[in-house]
Design a protein around this motif. Structure first.
Motif, mmCIF file in Angstrom:
data_model
loop_
_atom_site.group_PDB
_atom_site.id
_atom_site.type_symbol
_atom_site.label_atom_id
_atom_site.label_comp_id
_atom_site.label_asym_id
_atom_site.label_seq_id
_atom_site.Cartn_x
_atom_site.Cartn_y
_atom_site.Cartn_z
ATOM 1 N N ASP A 22 0.808 -1.218 0.000
ATOM 2 C CA ASP A 22 0.000 0.000 0.000
ATOM 3 C C ASP A 22 0.841 1.268 0.000
ATOM 4 O O ASP A 22 0.298 2.373 -0.057
ATOM 5 C CB ASP A 22 -0.925 0.018 1.222
ATOM 6 N N ILE A 23 2.164 1.122 0.112
ATOM 7 C CA ILE A 23 3.015 2.290 0.201
ATOM 8 C C ILE A 23 2.825 3.219 -1.000
ATOM 9 O O ILE A 23 2.772 4.434 -0.870
ATOM 10 C CB ILE A 23 4.497 1.862 0.315
ATOM 11 N N ASP A 24 2.702 2.637 -2.188
ATOM 12 C CA ASP A 24 2.586 3.442 -3.403
ATOM 13 C C ASP A 24 1.170 3.481 -3.952
ATOM 14 O O ASP A 24 0.966 3.803 -5.116
ATOM 15 C CB ASP A 24 3.547 2.907 -4.468
ATOM 16 N N SER A 25 0.210 3.166 -3.098
ATOM 17 C CA SER A 25 -1.174 3.175 -3.556
ATOM 18 C C SER A 25 -1.810 4.534 -3.286
ATOM 19 O O SER A 25 -1.998 4.914 -2.124
ATOM 20 C CB SER A 25 -1.976 2.075 -2.847
ATOM 21 N N PRO A 26 -2.159 5.279 -4.325
ATOM 22 C CA PRO A 26 -2.747 6.612 -4.109
ATOM 23 C C PRO A 26 -4.116 6.562 -3.450
ATOM 24 O O PRO A 26 -4.625 7.597 -3.021
ATOM 25 C CB PRO A 26 -2.825 7.193 -5.522
ATOM 26 N N ARG A 27 -4.725 5.376 -3.372
ATOM 27 C CA ARG A 27 -6.052 5.326 -2.744
ATOM 28 C C ARG A 27 -5.990 5.661 -1.257
ATOM 29 O O ARG A 27 -7.017 5.959 -0.646
ATOM 30 C CB ARG A 27 -6.697 3.959 -2.947
ATOM 31 N N TRP A 28 -4.780 5.608 -0.671
ATOM 32 C CA TRP A 28 -4.654 5.969 0.733
ATOM 33 C C TRP A 28 -4.183 7.404 0.913
ATOM 34 O O TRP A 28 -3.905 7.834 2.024
ATOM 35 C CB TRP A 28 -3.695 5.003 1.439
ATOM 36 N N ASP A 29 -4.090 8.169 -0.183
ATOM 37 C CA ASP A 29 -3.759 9.586 -0.058
ATOM 38 C C ASP A 29 -4.980 10.353 0.435
ATOM 39 O O ASP A 29 -6.131 9.962 0.198
ATOM 40 C CB ASP A 29 -3.318 10.156 -1.408
ATOM 41 N N GLU A 30 -4.719 11.463 1.097
ATOM 42 C CA GLU A 30 -5.802 12.336 1.548
ATOM 43 C C GLU A 30 -6.299 13.134 0.346
ATOM 44 O O GLU A 30 -5.554 13.933 -0.237
ATOM 45 C CB GLU A 30 -5.283 13.285 2.622
ATOM 46 N N ARG A 65 -0.252 7.889 4.289
ATOM 47 C CA ARG A 65 -0.926 6.719 3.736
ATOM 48 C C ARG A 65 -1.091 5.628 4.789
ATOM 49 O O ARG A 65 -2.129 4.958 4.851
ATOM 50 C CB ARG A 65 -0.131 6.182 2.541
ATOM 51 N N TYR A 66 -0.065 5.458 5.591
ATOM 52 C CA TYR A 66 -0.139 4.440 6.648
ATOM 53 C C TYR A 66 -1.264 4.761 7.635
ATOM 54 O O TYR A 66 -2.060 3.898 8.007
ATOM 55 C CB TYR A 66 1.198 4.343 7.373
ATOM 56 N N LEU A 67 -1.333 6.018 8.071
ATOM 57 C CA LEU A 67 -2.380 6.428 9.007
ATOM 58 C C LEU A 67 -3.764 6.269 8.384
ATOM 59 O O LEU A 67 -4.691 5.758 9.026
ATOM 60 C CB LEU A 67 -2.159 7.882 9.431
ATOM 61 N N ASN A 68 -3.929 6.715 7.150
ATOM 62 C CA ASN A 68 -5.230 6.601 6.485
ATOM 63 C C ASN A 68 -5.644 5.147 6.347
ATOM 64 O O ASN A 68 -6.822 4.799 6.504
ATOM 65 C CB ASN A 68 -5.180 7.277 5.116
ATOM 66 N N ARG A 69 -4.670 4.291 6.049
ATOM 67 C CA ARG A 69 -4.971 2.868 5.903
ATOM 68 C C ARG A 69 -5.405 2.267 7.237
ATOM 69 O O ARG A 69 -6.368 1.501 7.309
ATOM 70 C CB ARG A 69 -3.733 2.140 5.369
ATOM 71 N N LEU A 109 -1.877 6.018 18.151
ATOM 72 C CA LEU A 109 -1.714 5.570 16.769
ATOM 73 C C LEU A 109 -0.706 6.428 16.026
ATOM 74 O O LEU A 109 0.089 5.931 15.225
ATOM 75 C CB LEU A 109 -3.064 5.586 16.044
ATOM 76 N N ASP A 110 -0.700 7.747 16.266
ATOM 77 C CA ASP A 110 0.247 8.615 15.553
ATOM 78 C C ASP A 110 1.681 8.232 15.886
ATOM 79 O O ASP A 110 2.538 8.156 14.998
ATOM 80 C CB ASP A 110 -0.027 10.091 15.878
ATOM 81 N N GLN A 111 1.966 7.949 17.168
ATOM 82 C CA GLN A 111 3.322 7.555 17.558
ATOM 83 C C GLN A 111 3.681 6.184 16.993
ATOM 84 O O GLN A 111 4.790 5.966 16.501
ATOM 85 C CB GLN A 111 3.432 7.540 19.076
ATOM 86 N N ALA A 112 2.737 5.250 17.100
ATOM 87 C CA ALA A 112 2.999 3.900 16.604
ATOM 88 C C ALA A 112 3.235 3.918 15.097
ATOM 89 O O ALA A 112 4.135 3.246 14.584
ATOM 90 C CB ALA A 112 1.825 2.981 16.953
ATOM 91 N N ALA A 113 2.437 4.685 14.370
ATOM 92 C CA ALA A 113 2.595 4.772 12.921
ATOM 93 C C ALA A 113 3.923 5.426 12.568
ATOM 94 O O ALA A 113 4.619 4.989 11.635
ATOM 95 C CB ALA A 113 1.435 5.558 12.313
ATOM 96 N N PHE A 114 4.289 6.463 13.300
ATOM 97 C CA PHE A 114 5.567 7.132 13.044
ATOM 98 C C PHE A 114 6.711 6.143 13.223
ATOM 99 O O PHE A 114 7.645 6.092 12.415
ATOM 100 C CB PHE A 114 5.735 8.317 13.997
ATOM 101 N N PHE A 115 6.641 5.345 14.281
ATOM 102 C CA PHE A 115 7.673 4.342 14.530
ATOM 103 C C PHE A 115 7.758 3.363 13.364
ATOM 104 O O PHE A 115 8.846 3.030 12.879
ATOM 105 C CB PHE A 115 7.356 3.586 15.822
ATOM 106 N N ALA A 116 6.611 2.870 12.912
ATOM 107 C CA ALA A 116 6.591 1.877 11.840
ATOM 108 C C ALA A 116 7.191 2.440 10.556
ATOM 109 O O ALA A 116 8.012 1.793 9.901
ATOM 110 C CB ALA A 116 5.159 1.401 11.587
#
Length: 476
Positions: free
Chosen positions: A215-223, A412-416, A427-434
Motif C-alpha cells: 500500500d506504500i505506493d497506492s494513491p487510494r490511501w492519499d488524503e 498513507r499508513y495512518l489513512n490505511r 496511533l500517531d506515535q505507533a505509525a511514526f515508529f513503523a
C-alpha cells in the motif's frame, strides 16, 4: 494464590450488601463497594479483591458498567497512592478482573515500562522472583533492555511467552524485544496476534514490509484534496517559521489563544505562522480565526468535517475515535502542507506554549537546517518501545524530496489504519515508529536528527533550555 478467611468474609459481606442495599441506594454499586471495603478496614489490596469479586458477579448485569468505573477509579488511586512492585501487583489484580478496561491496561503497561531494579530488589531482596510473578519478570526484562542487555531481556520474555503465550503484556514486550533485535518479521507475527486481544497500543502496528508494503505506493490511501478546505493567511514571509497543530473544536477554543500569545511573545525576532488543521470546527471557532487574521495575527487553517459514527459504546469509543483522529490529522496533512508552503514545518501539540525563539533550536542541537530532513525528540531509543519511542509533541520537517516521501508514506499508513478500523490513542506515535523503521531500511538517505529531550519542559521536570512546555492540558 490462596484466599484468606478475611478475603472470603469481605466478599460475602460485599455481595450481601449489593443484593440487599442496591434498591435503597439508587443502584450505586460502586459506592457500596467502597463503603464496604472501608467499613471492613480494608486497604487498597482488599478493595481490589472486593470490587473484583463484585464485578465478576455483576459484570453482565446493568450494574457492570458502574463496577467497571469503580475498578478504574481504584486503579487511579493505586497509581497515586502506591509504588514499586506492590503497585504492579495491585494493577495486575484489577486488570485481571476487568480485562476490557483499556485504561487499567495502559496504567499497568506504563508501570511495567517504568519499574526500576531498586524496586524489584526491595520486593525480593534475595533476588528470588517467584516463577508465577509474571509482572515482575516483565519489569526485569524492561530494566535489562534499558540497560543495553537486550539478549537477557529477550531470554526472559521468551521464557515467559512459553509459559503464558496468551498474556498480552508478555506478547507485546516480547514483540518490542524482537524490534530491538531488528527482527521485524517476528515482531509482526506477535503484533498481529495482539490485535485480537488489545487494539491499543501495540496491536495498532504492523512492522513487516509485507503487511503494508503493497500500500506504500497506492494513491487510494492519499488524503483527497477535496476532503478539506483552506483558510489562507495571505502573503507569507519566505523565512517564516511555520508551526502546525491538529485540533478539534474544544481544544481550539481552549488552547489556541494561549499558544498564539506565547508565539507572539517569543518569536518576535523572526516571522512566523501558525497553521491549525481544524476537525469539525464550529462557526464560533471559524469566526475567531477570522478575527485574529483581521487583527494581523499570522494564523492559517485547513478545515475538515468528519462524521464520527455512533456506536454501542457511545462514550468511550467515540471519545477515543475523536482524540485519535485529531492527533493523527496533523501528520496526515503533512504532505499537503509541505507542498503548499515549501518551507520547514514545526509540528507541535496544540496545548503547548512557546518559551524561546526556535530559530536557534537546530543549531543548539548541533545540526544545520541544510543537513537534516527531519527532527524528532526520542523518549527511549534504547528500549525502542512503540508508543514511547518518539515524543511527537515536537518534530521538524524540511521541504526536501526525502521528507516529502516520508510524510507521504506516513499519511498513507495512518489513512490505511483508520480505514481498517484500527483506532486507538497512540496511533500517531505507533505509525511514526513503523514508517521510520521502514524508512531506515528502504530510504537510508532520509536524515533524521535526534533533538534533545530537554528542549521540551515536561509537566514533571522543568528544563531551563526548553523551547516549549508540553502537556499543558494534563496539568489542568
Amino acid at each position: 494464590m490462596l484466599r484468606t478467611t478475611s478475603d472470603r468474609q469481605l466478599e460475602t459481606t460485599l455481595c450481601s450488601l449489593l443484593i440487599e442495599e442496591v434498591p435503597h441506594r439508587g443502584g450505586s454499586l460502586a459506592r457500596i463497594a467502597q463503603l464496604t471495603a472501608k467499613h471492613m478496614g480494608a486497604n487498597l489490596a482488599d478493595e481490589a479483591v472486593a470490587l473484583a469479586s463484585a464485578y465478576a458477579a455483576y459484570a453482565q448485569t446493568r450494574h457492570g458498567p458502574i463496577l467497571l468505573q469503580a475498578l478504574e477509579s481504584l486503579a487511579d488511586r493505586v497509581l497515586r497512592q502506591s509504588n514499586g512492585i506492590e503497585r504492579l501487583h495491585l494493577l495486575e489484580k484489577i486488570w485481571s478482573s476487568a480485562r476490557s478496561s483499556l485504561k487499567t491496561y495502559g496504567y499497568l503497561r506504563t508501570c511495567l515500562l517504568d519499574a526500576s531494579l531498586d524496586e524489584i530488589y526491595r520486593a525480593y531482596p534475595d533476588e528470588q522472583i517467584p516463577t508465577g510473578d509474571i509482572c515482575t519478570w516483565i519489569a526485569l526484562a524492561q530494566v535489562a533492555l534499558r540497560g543495553g542487555e537486550g539478549a537477557d531481556a529477550f531470554a526472559i520474555l521468551d521464557v515467559l511467552d512459553k509459559r503464558d503465550p496468551d498474556n498480552p503484556f508478555v506478547r507485546e514486550f516480547l514483540a518490542n524485544a524482537h524490534v530491538a533485535r531488528g527482527d521485524f518479521a517476528a515482531a509482526d507475527v506477535l503484533y498481529r496476534k495482539l490485535e485480537d486481544d488489545y487494539v491499543w497500543p501495540a496491536g495498532l502496528i504492523r512492522l513487516a514490509d509485507a503487511s503494508f508494503g503493497a500500500d506504500i505506493d497506492s494513491p487510494r490511501w492519499d488524503e483527497p484534496p477535496d476532503r478539506f478546505s483552506w483558510i489562507p493567511c495571505g502573503n507569507i514571509d519566505a523565512k517564516a517559521r511555520i508551526f502546525v497543530v491538529g485540533i478539534d473544536d474544544r481544544y481550539a477554543q481552549r488552547y489556541l489563544p494561549d499558544l498564539i500569545d506565547s508565539l507572539t511573545h517569543t518569536q518576535a525576532e523572526s516571522p512566523w505562522l501558525l497553521h491549525a488543521h481544524l476537525v469539525n470546527p464550529t462557526q464560533e471557532t471559524l469566526n475567531w480565526i477570522a478575527a485574529r487574521q483581521h487583527a494581523g495575527t499570522p494564523v492559517a487553517a485547513t478545515v475538515e468535517s468528519v462524521p464520527f459514527r455512533e456506536t454501542e459504546i457511545v462514550g468511550t469509543r467515540r471519545v477515543v475515535e475523536m482524540r485519535t483522529y485529531y492527533a493523527c490529522a496533523r501528520f496526515r496533512m503533512l504532505p499537503h502542507l509541505l507542498a503548499h508552503y515549501a518551507q520547514p514545518l514545526w509540528v507541535i501539540d496544540a496545548d503547548m506554549r512557546a518559551l524561546r525563539p526556535v530559530h536557534t533550536l537546530l543549531e543548539e542541537a548541533g545540526y544545520g537546517a541544510a543537513n537534516i530532513d527531519a527532527g524528532i525528540v526520542p523518549l527511549n531509543e534504547r528500549a525502542r518501545c512503540l508508543t514511547e519511542y518518539v515524543w511527537l509533541s515536537l518534530s521538524y520537517y524540511a521541504p526536501s524530496p526525502e521528507t516529502q516521501r516520508f510524510t507521504q508514506v506516513l499519511a498513507r499508513y495512518l489513512n490505511r489504519q483508520l480505514a481498517h478500523d484500527l483506532w486507538g490513542w497512540g496511533l500517531d506515535q505507533a505509525a511514526f515508529f513503523a514508517v521510520l523503521a521502514w524508512s531506515e531500511r528502504h530510504t537510508p538517505s532520509f536524515r533524521v536528527a535526534r533533538l534533545p529531550y530537554d528542549f521540551i519542559a515536561d509537566r514533571d521536570v522543568q528544563h531551563p533550555q526548553a523551547y516549549f512546555t508540553s502537556r499543558v492540558a494534563s496539568l489542568e
